[in-house]
Design a protein around this motif. Structure first.
Motif, PDB file in Angstrom:
ATOM      1  N   SER A  83       0.852  -1.187   0.000  1.00 39.51           N
ATOM      2  CA  SER A  83       0.000   0.000   0.000  1.00 39.51           C
ATOM      3  C   SER A  83       0.889   1.239   0.000  1.00 39.51           C
ATOM      4  N   VAL A  84       0.501   2.221  -0.795  1.00 40.05           N
ATOM      5  CA  VAL A  84       1.286   3.442  -0.883  1.00 40.05           C
ATOM      6  C   VAL A  84       0.332   4.627  -0.957  1.00 40.05           C
ATOM      7  N   GLY A  85       0.669   5.691  -0.246  1.00 35.35           N
ATOM      8  CA  GLY A  85      -0.120   6.914  -0.299  1.00 35.35           C
ATOM      9  C   GLY A  85       0.408   7.855  -1.367  1.00 35.35           C
ATOM     10  N   VAL A  86      -0.507   8.620  -1.976  1.00 37.45           N
ATOM     11  CA  VAL A  86      -0.125   9.585  -3.014  1.00 37.45           C
ATOM     12  C   VAL A  86      -0.782  10.914  -2.678  1.00 37.45           C
ATOM     13  N   ASP A  87       0.016  11.942  -2.466  1.00 36.58           N
ATOM     14  CA  ASP A  87      -0.515  13.281  -2.238  1.00 36.58           C
ATOM     15  C   ASP A  87      -0.781  13.952  -3.581  1.00 36.58           C
ATOM     16  N   LEU A  88      -2.030  14.375  -3.793  1.00 37.30           N
ATOM     17  CA  LEU A  88      -2.450  14.886  -5.093  1.00 37.30           C
ATOM     18  C   LEU A  88      -2.723  16.386  -5.100  1.00 37.30           C
ATOM     19  N   LEU A  89      -2.280  17.098  -4.072  1.00 39.96           N
ATOM     20  CA  LEU A  89      -2.497  18.531  -4.035  1.00 39.96           C
ATOM     21  C   LEU A  89      -1.735  19.199  -5.172  1.00 39.96           C
ATOM     22  N   ASN A  90      -2.474  19.866  -6.074  1.00 41.86           N
ATOM     23  CA  ASN A  90      -1.899  20.587  -7.223  1.00 41.86           C
ATOM     24  C   ASN A  90      -1.099  19.684  -8.165  1.00 41.86           C
ATOM     25  N   VAL A  91      -1.416  18.394  -8.161  1.00 45.84           N
ATOM     26  CA  VAL A  91      -0.738  17.446  -9.038  1.00 45.84           C
ATOM     27  C   VAL A  91      -1.630  17.145 -10.242  1.00 45.84           C
ATOM     28  N   PRO A  92      -1.161  17.358 -11.473  1.00 49.95           N
ATOM     29  CA  PRO A  92      -1.972  17.002 -12.639  1.00 49.95           C
ATOM     30  C   PRO A  92      -2.136  15.492 -12.750  1.00 49.95           C
ATOM     31  N   ILE A  93      -3.340  15.068 -13.094  1.00 54.31           N
ATOM     32  CA  ILE A  93      -3.650  13.653 -13.258  1.00 54.31           C
ATOM     33  C   ILE A  93      -3.995  13.421 -14.730  1.00 54.31           C
ATOM     34  N   PHE A  94      -3.288  12.511 -15.364  1.00 52.18           N
ATOM     35  CA  PHE A  94      -3.486  12.230 -16.774  1.00 52.18           C
ATOM     36  C   PHE A  94      -4.382  11.003 -16.936  1.00 52.18           C
ATOM     37  N   LEU A  95      -5.399  11.125 -17.770  1.00 51.01           N
ATOM     38  CA  LEU A  95      -6.312  10.031 -18.045  1.00 51.01           C
ATOM     39  C   LEU A  95      -6.003   9.484 -19.433  1.00 51.01           C
ATOM     40  N   ILE A  96      -5.460   8.285 -19.485  1.00 43.77           N
ATOM     41  CA  ILE A  96      -5.046   7.679 -20.745  1.00 43.77           C
ATOM     42  C   ILE A  96      -6.207   6.870 -21.319  1.00 43.77           C
ATOM     43  N   PRO A  97      -6.583   7.116 -22.579  1.00 40.45           N
ATOM     44  CA  PRO A  97      -7.679   6.347 -23.181  1.00 40.45           C
ATOM     45  C   PRO A  97      -7.285   4.889 -23.360  1.00 40.45           C
ATOM     46  N   GLY A  98      -8.271   4.017 -23.223  1.00 40.89           N
ATOM     47  CA  GLY A  98      -8.027   2.595 -23.417  1.00 40.89           C
ATOM     48  C   GLY A  98      -8.148   2.216 -24.880  1.00 40.89           C
ATOM     49  N   ILE A  99      -7.933   0.940 -25.145  1.00 38.53           N
ATOM     50  CA  ILE A  99      -8.034   0.420 -26.505  1.00 38.53           C
ATOM     51  C   ILE A  99      -9.434  -0.138 -26.716  1.00 38.53           C
ATOM     52  N   ALA A 100     -10.071   0.291 -27.790  1.00 39.64           N
ATOM     53  CA  ALA A 100     -11.394  -0.226 -28.101  1.00 39.64           C
ATOM     54  C   ALA A 100     -11.300  -1.709 -28.459  1.00 39.64           C
ATOM     55  N   ARG A 101     -12.353  -2.420 -28.151  1.00 40.00           N
ATOM     56  CA  ARG A 101     -12.387  -3.840 -28.479  1.00 40.00           C
ATOM     57  C   ARG A 101     -12.257  -4.050 -29.988  1.00 40.00           C
ATOM     58  N   ARG A 102     -11.530  -5.092 -30.353  1.00 40.68           N
ATOM     59  CA  ARG A 102     -11.298  -5.468 -31.743  1.00 40.68           C
ATOM     60  C   ARG A 102     -10.459  -4.436 -32.499  1.00 40.68           C
ATOM     61  N   SER A 103      -9.883  -3.490 -31.761  1.00 44.45           N
ATOM     62  CA  SER A 103      -9.016  -2.506 -32.417  1.00 44.45           C
ATOM     63  C   SER A 103      -7.588  -3.007 -32.399  1.00 44.45           C
ATOM     64  N   ARG A 104      -6.892  -2.884 -33.528  1.00 41.51           N
ATOM     65  CA  ARG A 104      -5.520  -3.343 -33.631  1.00 41.51           C
ATOM     66  C   ARG A 104      -4.505  -2.203 -33.497  1.00 41.51           C
ATOM     67  N   SER A 105      -4.981  -1.020 -33.309  1.00 43.93           N
ATOM     68  CA  SER A 105      -4.085   0.128 -33.201  1.00 43.93           C
ATOM     69  C   SER A 105      -4.381   0.892 -31.921  1.00 43.93           C
ATOM     70  N   TYR A 106      -3.416   1.689 -31.500  1.00 41.20           N
ATOM     71  CA  TYR A 106      -3.589   2.506 -30.317  1.00 41.20           C
ATOM     72  C   TYR A 106      -4.469   3.710 -30.645  1.00 41.20           C
ATOM     73  N   PRO A 107      -5.192   4.226 -29.646  1.00 38.37           N
ATOM     74  CA  PRO A 107      -6.080   5.365 -29.911  1.00 38.37           C
ATOM     75  C   PRO A 107      -5.295   6.626 -30.239  1.00 38.37           C
ATOM     76  N   ASP A 108      -5.925   7.513 -31.023  1.00 38.46           N
ATOM     77  CA  ASP A 108      -5.303   8.787 -31.381  1.00 38.46           C
ATOM     78  C   ASP A 108      -5.760   9.928 -30.480  1.00 38.46           C
ATOM     79  N   GLU A 109      -6.595   9.629 -29.493  1.00 36.80           N
ATOM     80  CA  GLU A 109      -7.075  10.703 -28.630  1.00 36.80           C
ATOM     81  C   GLU A 109      -5.968  11.207 -27.715  1.00 36.80           C
ATOM     82  N   THR A 110      -6.049  12.472 -27.389  1.00 35.85           N
ATOM     83  CA  THR A 110      -5.111  13.079 -26.453  1.00 35.85           C
ATOM     84  C   THR A 110      -5.563  12.810 -25.020  1.00 35.85           C
ATOM     85  N   PRO A 111      -4.655  12.443 -24.113  1.00 33.01           N
ATOM     86  CA  PRO A 111      -5.051  12.231 -22.715  1.00 33.01           C
ATOM     87  C   PRO A 111      -5.684  13.476 -22.113  1.00 33.01           C
ATOM     88  N   ARG A 112      -6.655  13.258 -21.251  1.00 33.69           N
ATOM     89  CA  ARG A 112      -7.252  14.376 -20.507  1.00 33.69           C
ATOM     90  C   ARG A 112      -6.374  14.689 -19.298  1.00 33.69           C
TER      91      ARG A 112
END
Length: 304
Positions: A83-112
């Protein structure tokens, strides 16, 4: 004011609102995502966090699932009994898009990019990747930021074995010109050109005509026949983006490899020429539409 003074005003306003301001935003956006990719690549060299971490502060990486939320800006992650704690005060959090089912390539969307205060709820078990400085306090481990060095925090979905490749692949803006400064800049350019047109209408019809056409520049790529240039601009720009992503993924790996660097340079060679050609096609479409609208306006509204 004479015609050349109005023309200079039109050109200056166009250069400022259509080129300089969005261009500055594009530079900042590209720099931010370059720093992100560098941070991800650097984190692959960190050891994984396990029990028995040395007492002195050091840098580690950790894949874990959300276990609990403590207070307003601390979360706890767990993986294989650690178990590890993470302090998130003023820390940017990146949301990486997943791979769609039956897709053979990585997504082109930009992380949020979000901050903890913007996240209303997260399900227990949400998967995180964290990398950065780790300290030990009373037997507990914490990822802590200091000064301007925050831990790298990523929320992701999809298989873990392809996490780094997907993150590097998507870690760039789809089109840097379209950034947080673009809409205000285009709006300001439209209003500035209209103001010039209103001021010049009593003194120079040609200057008024040019200002009106310049005011319409933000929408000119979206109507025929110039939309053809916009269509190919988007296709070529997307292809260039994918080539840059391939280059970055090829460079992903442990240790140095001259063969890998050579392949990466070969894949990314002349990408900037590809992007330059895409911009040329876009400008060509704008010019074609601008000329057509100028002729229509000259024959109707500004006819003697």
């Amino acid at each position: 004011m004479n015609f050349f003074s109005y023309l200079l005003s039109v050109v200056a306003a166009a250069a400022l609102f259509y080129v300089a301001i969005p261009g500055a935003g594009a530079f900042l956006v590209r720099h931010r995502w370059r720093r992100f990719r560098v941070a991800v690549l650097e984190s692959t060299t960190f050891p994984e966090l396990r029990y028995g971490v040395p007492q002195e502060p050091s840098r580690y990486r950790f894949f874990g699932r959300l276990e609990a939320v403590q207070g307003e800006d601390r979360i706890w992650l767990e993986n294989e009994g650690v178990s590890v704690g993470v302090d998130l005060l003023n820390v940017p959090i990146f949301l990486i898009p997943g791979i769609a089912r039956r897709s053979r390539s990585y997504p082109d969307e930009t992380p949020r990019i979000l901050y903890w205060r913007e996240i209303t709820a997260l399900a227990e078990g949400t998967r995180f990747y964290v990398a950065g400085r780790v300290v030990e306090e009373s037997g507990d481990y914490f990822f802590l930021g200091h000064e301007d060095h925050h831990p790298l925090v990523i929320i992701y979905d999809g298989p873990e074995h392809s996490f780094f490749k997907r993150t590097i692949w998507t870690g760039r803006q789809r089109n840097e010109y379209w950034n947080h400064l673009t809409v205000p800049a285009l709006t300001g350019g439209f209003l500035a050109q209209l103001l010039i047109a209103v001021i010049s209408i009593g003194e120079s019809r040609l200057a008024t005509l040019i200002a009106v056409v310049a005011a319409l520049v933000p929408v000119l790529p979206l109507v025929p026949p110039g939309v053809v240039g916009y269509y190919f601009y988007r296709r070529i720009w997307r292809a260039a983006r994918r080539r840059r992503a391939v280059r970055d993924v090829v460079r992903l790996g442990t240790g140095r490899s001259e063969a890998r660097d050579l392949i990466a340079r070969s894949v990314g060679k002349h990408v900037w020429l590809q992007e330059l050609f895409a911009v040329f096609l876009l400008l060509l479409g704008i010019a074609a539409n601008g000329y057509g609208i100028a002729v229509i306006l000259a024959l109707t509204l500004f006819a003697p």
